[in-house]
Motif scaffolding. Structure first.
Motif, PDB file in Angstrom:
ATOM      1  N   GLU A  61       0.827  -1.201   0.000  1.00 46.57           N
ATOM      2  CA  GLU A  61       0.000   0.000   0.000  1.00 46.57           C
ATOM      3  C   GLU A  61       0.864   1.255   0.000  1.00 46.57           C
ATOM      4  O   GLU A  61       0.616   2.202  -0.752  1.00 46.57           O
ATOM      5  CB  GLU A  61      -0.917  -0.010   1.224  1.00 46.57           C
ATOM      6  N   GLN A  62       1.881   1.269   0.830  1.00 43.63           N
ATOM      7  CA  GLN A  62       2.766   2.428   0.913  1.00 43.63           C
ATOM      8  C   GLN A  62       3.515   2.646  -0.401  1.00 43.63           C
ATOM      9  O   GLN A  62       3.663   3.790  -0.863  1.00 43.63           O
ATOM     10  CB  GLN A  62       3.747   2.243   2.071  1.00 43.63           C
ATOM     11  N   SER A  63       3.998   1.565  -0.999  1.00 47.91           N
ATOM     12  CA  SER A  63       4.758   1.677  -2.250  1.00 47.91           C
ATOM     13  C   SER A  63       3.874   2.200  -3.383  1.00 47.91           C
ATOM     14  O   SER A  63       4.276   3.080  -4.158  1.00 47.91           O
ATOM     15  CB  SER A  63       5.349   0.319  -2.626  1.00 47.91           C
ATOM     16  N   ILE A  64       2.669   1.668  -3.495  1.00 50.68           N
ATOM     17  CA  ILE A  64       1.763   2.089  -4.574  1.00 50.68           C
ATOM     18  C   ILE A  64       1.395   3.560  -4.418  1.00 50.68           C
ATOM     19  O   ILE A  64       1.397   4.324  -5.390  1.00 50.68           O
ATOM     20  CB  ILE A  64       0.508   1.196  -4.587  1.00 50.68           C
ATOM     21  N   ARG A  65       1.108   3.966  -3.179  1.00 53.06           N
ATOM     22  CA  ARG A  65       0.729   5.358  -2.946  1.00 53.06           C
ATOM     23  C   ARG A  65       1.891   6.304  -3.259  1.00 53.06           C
ATOM     24  O   ARG A  65       1.701   7.373  -3.842  1.00 53.06           O
ATOM     25  CB  ARG A  65       0.269   5.525  -1.502  1.00 53.06           C
ATOM     26  N   ARG A  66       3.101   5.910  -2.884  1.00 51.36           N
ATOM     27  CA  ARG A  66       4.262   6.772  -3.135  1.00 51.36           C
ATOM     28  C   ARG A  66       4.501   6.938  -4.634  1.00 51.36           C
ATOM     29  O   ARG A  66       4.709   8.062  -5.120  1.00 51.36           O
ATOM     30  CB  ARG A  66       5.505   6.164  -2.464  1.00 51.36           C
ATOM     31  N   ILE A  67       4.455   5.852  -5.377  1.00 45.75           N
ATOM     32  CA  ILE A  67       4.703   5.926  -6.824  1.00 45.75           C
ATOM     33  C   ILE A  67       3.599   6.722  -7.514  1.00 45.75           C
ATOM     34  O   ILE A  67       3.858   7.528  -8.418  1.00 45.75           O
ATOM     35  CB  ILE A  67       4.803   4.505  -7.410  1.00 45.75           C
ATOM     36  N   ALA A  68       2.363   6.505  -7.075  1.00 45.54           N
ATOM     37  CA  ALA A  68       1.252   7.235  -7.681  1.00 45.54           C
ATOM     38  C   ALA A  68       1.375   8.730  -7.440  1.00 45.54           C
ATOM     39  O   ALA A  68       1.115   9.551  -8.327  1.00 45.54           O
ATOM     40  CB  ALA A  68      -0.079   6.716  -7.138  1.00 45.54           C
ATOM     41  N   THR A  69       1.819   9.112  -6.238  1.00 45.66           N
ATOM     42  CA  THR A  69       1.998  10.525  -5.925  1.00 45.66           C
ATOM     43  C   THR A  69       3.099  11.135  -6.790  1.00 45.66           C
ATOM     44  O   THR A  69       2.976  12.260  -7.283  1.00 45.66           O
ATOM     45  CB  THR A  69       2.331  10.704  -4.438  1.00 45.66           C
ATOM     46  N   GLU A  70       4.179  10.380  -6.983  1.00 44.87           N
ATOM     47  CA  GLU A  70       5.267  10.875  -7.834  1.00 44.87           C
ATOM     48  C   GLU A  70       4.812  11.023  -9.283  1.00 44.87           C
ATOM     49  O   GLU A  70       5.195  11.969  -9.966  1.00 44.87           O
ATOM     50  CB  GLU A  70       6.462   9.923  -7.760  1.00 44.87           C
ATOM     51  N   GLU A  71       4.013  10.109  -9.753  1.00 42.55           N
ATOM     52  CA  GLU A  71       3.587  10.107 -11.152  1.00 42.55           C
ATOM     53  C   GLU A  71       2.488  11.140 -11.412  1.00 42.55           C
ATOM     54  O   GLU A  71       2.483  11.799 -12.457  1.00 42.55           O
ATOM     55  CB  GLU A  71       3.080   8.710 -11.539  1.00 42.55           C
ATOM     56  N   LEU A  72       1.566  11.269 -10.469  1.00 42.62           N
ATOM     57  CA  LEU A  72       0.397  12.123 -10.681  1.00 42.62           C
ATOM     58  C   LEU A  72       0.598  13.545 -10.173  1.00 42.62           C
ATOM     59  O   LEU A  72      -0.125  14.450 -10.587  1.00 42.62           O
ATOM     60  CB  LEU A  72      -0.832  11.515  -9.987  1.00 42.62           C
ATOM     61  N   GLY A  73       1.533  13.745  -9.259  1.00 38.44           N
ATOM     62  CA  GLY A  73       1.701  15.051  -8.651  1.00 38.44           C
ATOM     63  C   GLY A  73       0.774  15.228  -7.459  1.00 38.44           C
ATOM     64  O   GLY A  73       0.041  14.325  -7.059  1.00 38.44           O
ATOM     65  N   ASP A  74       0.796  16.414  -6.893  1.00 39.16           N
ATOM     66  CA  ASP A  74       0.003  16.721  -5.709  1.00 39.16           C
ATOM     67  C   ASP A  74      -1.465  16.859  -6.086  1.00 39.16           C
ATOM     68  O   ASP A  74      -1.828  17.625  -6.970  1.00 39.16           O
ATOM     69  CB  ASP A  74       0.509  18.015  -5.070  1.00 39.16           C
ATOM     70  N   MET A  75      -2.320  16.101  -5.433  1.00 39.08           N
ATOM     71  CA  MET A  75      -3.751  16.137  -5.709  1.00 39.08           C
ATOM     72  C   MET A  75      -4.537  16.931  -4.676  1.00 39.08           C
ATOM     73  O   MET A  75      -5.753  17.035  -4.780  1.00 39.08           O
ATOM     74  CB  MET A  75      -4.317  14.709  -5.756  1.00 39.08           C
TER      75      MET A  75
END
Length: 331
Positions: A237-251
């Protein structure tokens, strides 16, 4: 004609230079019509009494017609150059063209029939007959008026109407043209290469789904990942969230906008996360389904999904002891 050529032709016909060319041509034709009118008034040519009475009126009607069309072109040029929102400028140009054609029709009727009462009565009878004979086109024209006033969609929006999905490339008086995405031959949201034309009256009969709402131009999307029960779920869960944040930017800002919009509606108790979030659920077979849920612009959803899958799988496969994927045939 392919999609690109058709789009280029439509774009070229709406340029300011093109409007000026047409306006100049109309002015020239107006001058010619006025000259012909004076020639008829001089009685240089021998015509029957009916034609001697009709032809000057027809020439004067043509003069007024070309003046109206030239003024309409000047107005379209001004709108095209100064419109801040292209879709609004597009709708205004369509309205001006329709009004100019209507005025031209009235000019011809008035010049060819000097009795206004008879003209009005004739128009009433003709309208009644056309109303019965052209119910479907009239309904489509009313659909166009509804689209212009209520704006359920505009040029450039990604929409779904009935079974049709695509990007709006043209809104005419009687029909709308979509550049289809997905469709019968694709399971993703890429353009299929086909154009869809549907009558504007269809918006009165079916729901309109707009994926490009200007107040909040994002949709929620999700990607499932399947892992074995023995996996380190907190790490995943932590890994997926971190990568998604890096890819998508600040939401955070996007979600704040959504929350503010929700506050203005009767909707209560809607949970809106402030980051790309992950949910877990048990699959009916032999694995845990890890769902990544995030915000994305509709037209970029396919590319974004591909990039996320690549990066997340690459990261998870680096830790085979913590991330165990199902290996049975049940998957």
């Amino acid at each position: 004609m392919d999609i690109k050529n058709e789009h280029d032709i439509a774009k070229a016909s709406s340029t300011p230079a093109n409007h000026m060319l047409f306006a100049g041509g109309y002015v020239l034709l107006a001058i010619i019509s006025l000259g012909v009118y004076f020639l008829f008034r001089l009685h240089i040519f021998a015509f029957t009494p009916l034609l001697e009475k009709l032809l000057p009126k027809l020439a004067l009607a043509c003069f007024c017609t070309f003046i109206i069309l030239s003024l309409a072109r000047f107005a379209e040029r001004s709108i095209t150059r100064h419109a801040h929102v292209k879709s609004q400028g597009y709708n205004l140009v369509r309205v001006i063209r329709l009004l100019s054609l209507f005025v031209v029709f009235l000019v011809f009727i008035s010049f060819l029939n000097a009795n206004w009462y008879t003209t009005a009565a004739s128009l009433g009878i003709v309208s009644l007959i056309l109303g019965f004979a052209l119910q479907t086109p009239i309904a489509s024209l009313m659909g166009w008026v509804y689209i212009v006033i209520r704006s359920p969609f505009k040029v450039g929006d990604r929409i779904q109407v009935s079974n049709f999905t695509g990007d709006v490339v043209e809104i005419n008086y009687l029909d709308t043209t979509l550049w289809e995405f997905a469709g019968d031959y694709l399971t993703n949201d890429l353009p299929s290469g086909r154009l869809i034309r549907f009558p504007n009256s269809l918006i009165f009969q079916d729901e309109v789904y707009n994926y490009s709402w200007n107040k909040f131009p994002y949709i929620w999307n999700e990607i499932p990942f399947h892992v074995a029960y023995e996996s380190d779920l907190p790490f995943i869960e932590q890994s997926i969230r971190r990568i998604a944040t890096e890819e998508l930017g600040d939401m955070d800002e996007k979600v704040k906008e959504l929350r503010q919009m929700i506050k203005k509606t009767p909707v209560d108790e809607l949970e809106v996360k402030e980051y790309p979030f992950v949910q877990l659920r048990i699959n009916a077979n032999t694995w845990v389904e890890v769902l990544l849920i995030y915000l994305v612009e509709p037209k970029h959803s396919g590319t974004t999904r591909t990039n996320l899958i690549k990066r997340i799988l690459e990261e998870l496969m680096k830790e085979p002891d913590k991330v165990m994927f199902p290996k049975t045939n049940a998957r």
